[in-house]
Design an enzyme around this catalytic site. Structure first.
Site, PDB file in Angstrom:
ATOM      1  N   ASP A 132      39.813 -13.577 -69.727  1.00 54.63           N
ATOM      2  CA  ASP A 132      41.084 -14.271 -69.860  1.00 54.63           C
ATOM      3  C   ASP A 132      41.264 -15.217 -68.676  1.00 54.63           C
ATOM      4  O   ASP A 132      42.052 -14.958 -67.771  1.00 54.63           O
ATOM      5  CB  ASP A 132      42.229 -13.264 -69.913  1.00 54.63           C
ATOM      6  CG  ASP A 132      42.019 -12.237 -71.003  1.00 54.63           C
ATOM      7  OD1 ASP A 132      42.636 -12.396 -72.061  1.00 54.63           O
ATOM      8  OD2 ASP A 132      41.239 -11.304 -70.796  1.00 54.63           O
ATOM      9  N   THR A 133      40.564 -16.333 -68.698  1.00 56.72           N
ATOM     10  CA  THR A 133      40.495 -17.227 -67.558  1.00 56.72           C
ATOM     11  C   THR A 133      40.297 -18.648 -68.069  1.00 56.72           C
ATOM     12  O   THR A 133      39.822 -18.853 -69.177  1.00 56.72           O
ATOM     13  CB  THR A 133      39.309 -16.828 -66.638  1.00 56.72           C
ATOM     14  OG1 THR A 133      39.389 -15.449 -66.355  1.00 56.72           O
ATOM     15  CG2 THR A 133      39.289 -17.626 -65.356  1.00 56.72           C
ATOM     16  N   SER A 134      40.648 -19.653 -67.246  1.00 56.49           N
ATOM     17  CA  SER A 134      40.381 -21.032 -67.633  1.00 56.49           C
ATOM     18  C   SER A 134      39.881 -21.801 -66.418  1.00 56.49           C
ATOM     19  O   SER A 134      39.940 -21.320 -65.289  1.00 56.49           O
ATOM     20  CB  SER A 134      41.632 -21.679 -68.222  1.00 56.49           C
ATOM     21  OG  SER A 134      41.278 -22.836 -68.953  1.00 56.49           O
TER      22      SER A 134
END
Length: 536
Positions: free
Chosen positions: A358-360
């Site tokens: 869950d990262t960007s």
């Protein structure tokens, strides 16, 4: 207008960065505008409730700086607070499993967010635009709405229970606010193409744009968060929020094939990238051939050695004496390379039974030579949306090691050790490769492979981020994407390795990078995501 390039995992966010350049901003302004938009259009991945890390190069001063805004454990946290609830480690080495998932879902899972403080530090030190300018695109997207994209839907629908984490549908539906925002009338996740509006988030962004980030950390927004925590058994207080500060540090540095490597300082995992590259520098990878059995063996062993060292020796440097000099030492890497050359296998230390995808990420580069590579995340999102705010708070407490006495053990005021590895490689003319990725424990492994693809194999940036990758998260087991042929992996198994074939064609993190060449800029957005590279 400033000419430059923006590469990000979401088209709307990349456009927000491009618009900042069009409005006269520099690469730093573009990165912040992009990051704020990412928090709107990828709400499971990042946002105001998250944490992050960035490496920025300021061309005018020649300064390259690391900014870690990785959040901290609340002051009420204790090293042994969950020791009696340990069940094991997640399958992909990104976090730990506790009974009732108390470290992963709900108010106790949240650590003090750092993203907005990080964006502020970047903007005020190196940017040229004001908060209202860089927030404008994000506010329009929150108020006017954005379409659910394929990757947003696929990820939200993905069952994380196989890895030992909470199902994403349970995260989105944890609060009434989440159910209203992200679930349809049938109780199912909204479908691709559905329009999603979030006016409460738009109002929060307007408040920050007008009043600054103190409105979040010391004002009404922070009060709402702290009061909700107190009412629901969370640990964060008003004092925790008011006291939070960004950690500014000298980046970890190294070299690879004549290029200067600059990456984030601990508690980020840039040291893992440098160590892996140092080991690989002792091999003629091009002569081996890309993704041949011998190349994969060599790469897997280099990754395993560096991964082991990161997990056992790297933590928040305010609490842990991190031996950065040893881990980035060329002689140390040479000794490990000799073991690989002799056919020895590294033993990956895993808990019998650590971070989420869950990262960007955003990478930017402008005509003046300014560059930013920034990774920001919710960790594994807690599902908590404080009423009236519109954003999900991080679940990063789940990444701490619940066992006392470890480098990643819990401590009040301590940052967790992140896999984020934003990296810039310099040649004689300045920033040459600006790169990073979302993707949990796979991040430094994927970033390293993309760098090798460009430097050793002469790939374009698009080719480098799209080429099939491998990963190591389990002892002497090689994971491969589904595009690596079985006639190759059969030989890997014959070497004595276990093998896991991922069902995805594009697996193991989502690398996004930009590159400056004699012929102009190149951008590569990992095809596993919905992203794009835009040149203006």
């Amino acid at each position: 207008m400033t000419h430059g390039i923006v590469c990000a995992a979401q088209p709307e966010a990349a456009e927000a960065g491009a618009m900042a350049l069009k409005n006269g901003g520099n690469a730093i302004d573009a990165a912040v505008a992009c990051a704020l938009a990412q928090g709107v259009v990828d709400p499971l991945m990042t946002g105001a409730g998250g944490v992050g890390s960035a490496v920025v190069h300021d061309a005018k001063s020649g300064t390259t700086e690391c900014l870690n805004f990785l959040g901290v454990a609340p002051m009420a946290a204790r090293e042994d607070m969950w020791v009696d609830a340990i069940e094991g480690e997640t399958a992909d080495a990104f976090g730990f499993m506790l009974r009732g998932r108390i470290n992963a879902l709900g108010h106790q899972a949240v650590m003090v967010p750092g993203n907005l403080k990080g964006y502020q530090a970047l903007l005020e030190t190196y940017g040229t635009l004001n908060w209202l300018d860089v927030c404008r695109s994000a506010i329009v997207l929150a108020d006017g709405g954005w379409m659910v994209r394929p990757h947003v839907y696929a990820y939200a629908s993905q069952d994380e229970e196989a890895q030992g984490r909470v199902h994403n549908a349970d995260i989105l539906g944890f609060t009434s606010e989440g159910r209203t925002l992200y679930l349809g009338s049938d109780g199912q996740i909204k479908k691709p193409g559905n329009l999603l509006r979030n006016p409460q988030l738009g109002n929060m962004l307007k408040t920050v744009a007008e009043e600054g980030v103190d409105a979040f950390y010391k004002g009404d927004i922070g009060v709402r968060i702290a009061d909700d925590m107190k009412a629901k058994g969370g640990l964060i207080t008003r004092d925790d929020l008011a006291a939070y500060e960004v950690v500014r540090a000298t980046p970890v540095s190294g070299s690879y094939r004549g290029l200067k490597v600059t990456t984030n300082a601990p508690g980020g995992s840039g040291v893992q990238v440098v160590e892996t590259l140092n080991i690989l520098e002792h091999f003629d990878l091009r002569a081996m051939g890309h993704n041949t059995p011998e190349y994969i063996r060599t790469l897997a062993e280099a990754i395993a050695h560096a991964f082991n060292d990161k997990r056992s020796k790297v933590g928040d440097p305010a609490f842990v004496d991190v031996p950065v000099g040893e881990l980035t030492d060329k002689a140390y890497a040479k000794a490990l390379a000799s073991q690989i050359d002799a056919g020895e296998k590294a033993v990956l230390q895993r808990m019998d039974a650590a971070e989420s995808a869950d990262t960007s990420h955003v990478s930017t580069l402008d005509e003046h030579g300014n560059a930013v590579t920034m990774t920001h995340t919710l960790g594994a999102p807690s599902g908590v949306i404080t009423p009236g705010t519109g954003f999900i708070l991080n679940g990063c407490m789940s990444i701490f090691d619940p066992r006392p006495g470890m480098a990643m053990s819990i401590a009040p005021g301590k940052s967790y050790t992140s896999s984020m590895s934003p990296t810039i490689l310099f040649d004689d003319s300045g920033p040459h490769i600006v790169i990073g990725a979302p993707g949990a424990a796979y991040i430094p492994q994927a970033v390293t492979q993309a760098i090798v693809n460009v430097v050793d194999f002469g790939m374009t940036m698009t080719e480098a981020v799209a080429a099939p990758r491998i990963a190591i998260t389990k002892n002497q087991i090689v994971e491969v994407s589904n595009r690596i042929p079985q006639f190759v992996t059969e030989k890997i198994e014959a070497m004595g390795y276990g093998l896991i074939r991922n069902y995805l064609s594009y697996a193991f993190a989502g690398v996004h990078g930009v590159r400056s060449t004699h012929d102009g800029w190149q951008g590569g957005a990992d095809p596993s995501r919905d992203g794009v590279a835009l040149i203006v």
